[in-house]
Write a protein that holds these residues in place. Sequence first.
Motif, PDB file in Angstrom:
ATOM      1  N   UNK A 145       0.834  -1.205   0.000  1.00 39.33           N
ATOM      2  CA  UNK A 145       0.000   0.000   0.000  1.00 39.33           C
ATOM      3  C   UNK A 145       0.870   1.257   0.000  1.00 39.33           C
ATOM      4  N   UNK A 146       1.977   1.219   0.725  1.00 42.84           N
ATOM      5  CA  UNK A 146       2.894   2.364   0.732  1.00 42.84           C
ATOM      6  C   UNK A 146       3.478   2.594  -0.667  1.00 42.84           C
ATOM      7  N   UNK A 147       3.848   1.517  -1.352  1.00 46.69           N
ATOM      8  CA  UNK A 147       4.327   1.651  -2.725  1.00 46.69           C
ATOM      9  C   UNK A 147       3.220   2.191  -3.636  1.00 46.69           C
ATOM     10  N   UNK A 148       1.995   1.759  -3.407  1.00 46.50           N
ATOM     11  CA  UNK A 148       0.870   2.251  -4.195  1.00 46.50           C
ATOM     12  C   UNK A 148       0.635   3.734  -3.991  1.00 46.50           C
ATOM     13  N   UNK A 149       0.772   4.192  -2.752  1.00 43.30           N
ATOM     14  CA  UNK A 149       0.612   5.620  -2.457  1.00 43.30           C
ATOM     15  C   UNK A 149       1.718   6.420  -3.140  1.00 43.30           C
ATOM     16  N   UNK A 150       2.950   5.931  -3.072  1.00 47.75           N
ATOM     17  CA  UNK A 150       4.061   6.611  -3.733  1.00 47.75           C
ATOM     18  C   UNK A 150       3.831   6.691  -5.242  1.00 47.75           C
ATOM     19  N   UNK A 161      -2.138  -5.536  -6.224  1.00 53.10           N
ATOM     20  CA  UNK A 161      -2.671  -4.777  -5.091  1.00 53.10           C
ATOM     21  C   UNK A 161      -2.101  -3.361  -5.077  1.00 53.10           C
ATOM     22  N   UNK A 162      -0.815  -3.233  -5.362  1.00 48.53           N
ATOM     23  CA  UNK A 162      -0.169  -1.914  -5.418  1.00 48.53           C
ATOM     24  C   UNK A 162      -0.817  -1.051  -6.501  1.00 48.53           C
ATOM     25  N   UNK A 163      -1.093  -1.650  -7.649  1.00 52.50           N
ATOM     26  CA  UNK A 163      -1.758  -0.914  -8.727  1.00 52.50           C
ATOM     27  C   UNK A 163      -3.157  -0.476  -8.354  1.00 52.50           C
ATOM     28  N   UNK A 164      -3.886  -1.330  -7.649  1.00 53.75           N
ATOM     29  CA  UNK A 164      -5.246  -0.979  -7.233  1.00 53.75           C
ATOM     30  C   UNK A 164      -5.226   0.172  -6.221  1.00 53.75           C
ATOM     31  N   UNK A 165      -4.253   0.142  -5.310  1.00 56.00           N
ATOM     32  CA  UNK A 165      -4.112   1.258  -4.363  1.00 56.00           C
ATOM     33  C   UNK A 165      -3.795   2.542  -5.116  1.00 56.00           C
ATOM     34  N   UNK A 166      -2.891   2.458  -6.081  1.00 56.93           N
ATOM     35  CA  UNK A 166      -2.503   3.629  -6.865  1.00 56.93           C
ATOM     36  C   UNK A 166      -3.689   4.215  -7.623  1.00 56.93           C
ATOM     37  N   UNK A 167      -4.421   3.370  -8.336  1.00 58.65           N
ATOM     38  CA  UNK A 167      -5.533   3.909  -9.121  1.00 58.65           C
ATOM     39  C   UNK A 167      -6.662   4.401  -8.236  1.00 58.65           C
ATOM     40  N   UNK A 168      -6.834   3.817  -7.061  1.00 55.67           N
ATOM     41  CA  UNK A 168      -7.861   4.310  -6.128  1.00 55.67           C
ATOM     42  C   UNK A 168      -7.523   5.712  -5.644  1.00 55.67           C
ATOM     43  N   UNK A 169      -6.273   5.922  -5.282  1.00 58.79           N
ATOM     44  CA  UNK A 169      -5.860   7.248  -4.808  1.00 58.79           C
ATOM     45  C   UNK A 169      -5.913   8.256  -5.948  1.00 58.79           C
ATOM     46  N   UNK A 170      -5.484   7.835  -7.121  1.00 59.47           N
ATOM     47  CA  UNK A 170      -5.531   8.723  -8.282  1.00 59.47           C
ATOM     48  C   UNK A 170      -6.975   9.107  -8.592  1.00 59.47           C
ATOM     49  N   UNK A 202       0.973   6.582  -6.795  1.00 60.57           N
ATOM     50  CA  UNK A 202      -0.153   7.499  -7.048  1.00 60.57           C
ATOM     51  C   UNK A 202       0.301   8.951  -6.969  1.00 60.57           C
ATOM     52  N   UNK A 203       1.130   9.265  -5.995  1.00 67.72           N
ATOM     53  CA  UNK A 203       1.615  10.644  -5.886  1.00 67.72           C
ATOM     54  C   UNK A 203       2.445  11.034  -7.101  1.00 67.72           C
ATOM     55  N   UNK A 204       3.252  10.114  -7.595  1.00 67.17           N
ATOM     56  CA  UNK A 204       4.035  10.379  -8.802  1.00 67.17           C
ATOM     57  C   UNK A 204       3.110  10.546 -10.001  1.00 67.17           C
ATOM     58  N   UNK A 205       2.126   9.659 -10.123  1.00 63.03           N
ATOM     59  CA  UNK A 205       1.182   9.740 -11.243  1.00 63.03           C
ATOM     60  C   UNK A 205       0.406  11.057 -11.214  1.00 63.03           C
ATOM     61  N   UNK A 206      -0.048  11.451 -10.038  1.00 66.27           N
ATOM     62  CA  UNK A 206      -0.852  12.669  -9.944  1.00 66.27           C
ATOM     63  C   UNK A 206       0.007  13.904 -10.197  1.00 66.27           C
TER      64      UNK A 206
END
Length: 190
Positions: free
Chosen positions: A19-24, A71-80, A26-30
């Motif tokens: 999840x931490x990797x997903x948040x990171x 799971x990391x991708x799902x966290x990323x796209x959810x935050x995005x 997402x922040x880069x993507x955004x």
Amino acid sequence: MTEKTRVSFDSYRIYGYAAAFGVLWALIEVSIGTTLHTFKLPFKGALLASIGVLLLSVQRYTLNARFVTLFTGIVCLSIRFVFVGSLFPNPTVAIFMEALLCELVFSIFSVGYLQAILAGVAALLWTFFQKIIWLIFFYGMSIIDAYLYFLKELLKELPSSKIFLLLFLAFLFFFAGLCGAIGILIAKKF
């Protein structure tokens, strides 16, 4: 504490790190993605896919567990989705497919340099295929028309020399593969 409890606790820890990797990611993507889209720079999807593969390679080498990359991708796209909303579905689909392709590569094969390079190339190929698929399903173009439109748009962004186009595409694939390999190197350092 029994061994079964310990394994369960470790799996929660793995998904916390994922999840931490997903948040990171997402922040880069955004942040970077929004900047690249604002300035309408070419090949922004290829650059963001390469950065995503770098993060996913580090993450998968560090946390080698099934479905952790997805799971990391799902966290990323959810935050995005929370930050940007559903205004731009293209990047959301791209994030999910990059995570899915990396998960498939790392699950079928093991985690290593060649697999990270293969994941980078697969994610980069998706950025090109997504444009064609989008034109077919959402704009009703035939496969041939979508392909020709894609090539016309690609040539608009680059000089008209075919040799330059081939060299540039080769560079993009090299860069994506290099990002995957660098991800493994970074993970081995830590």
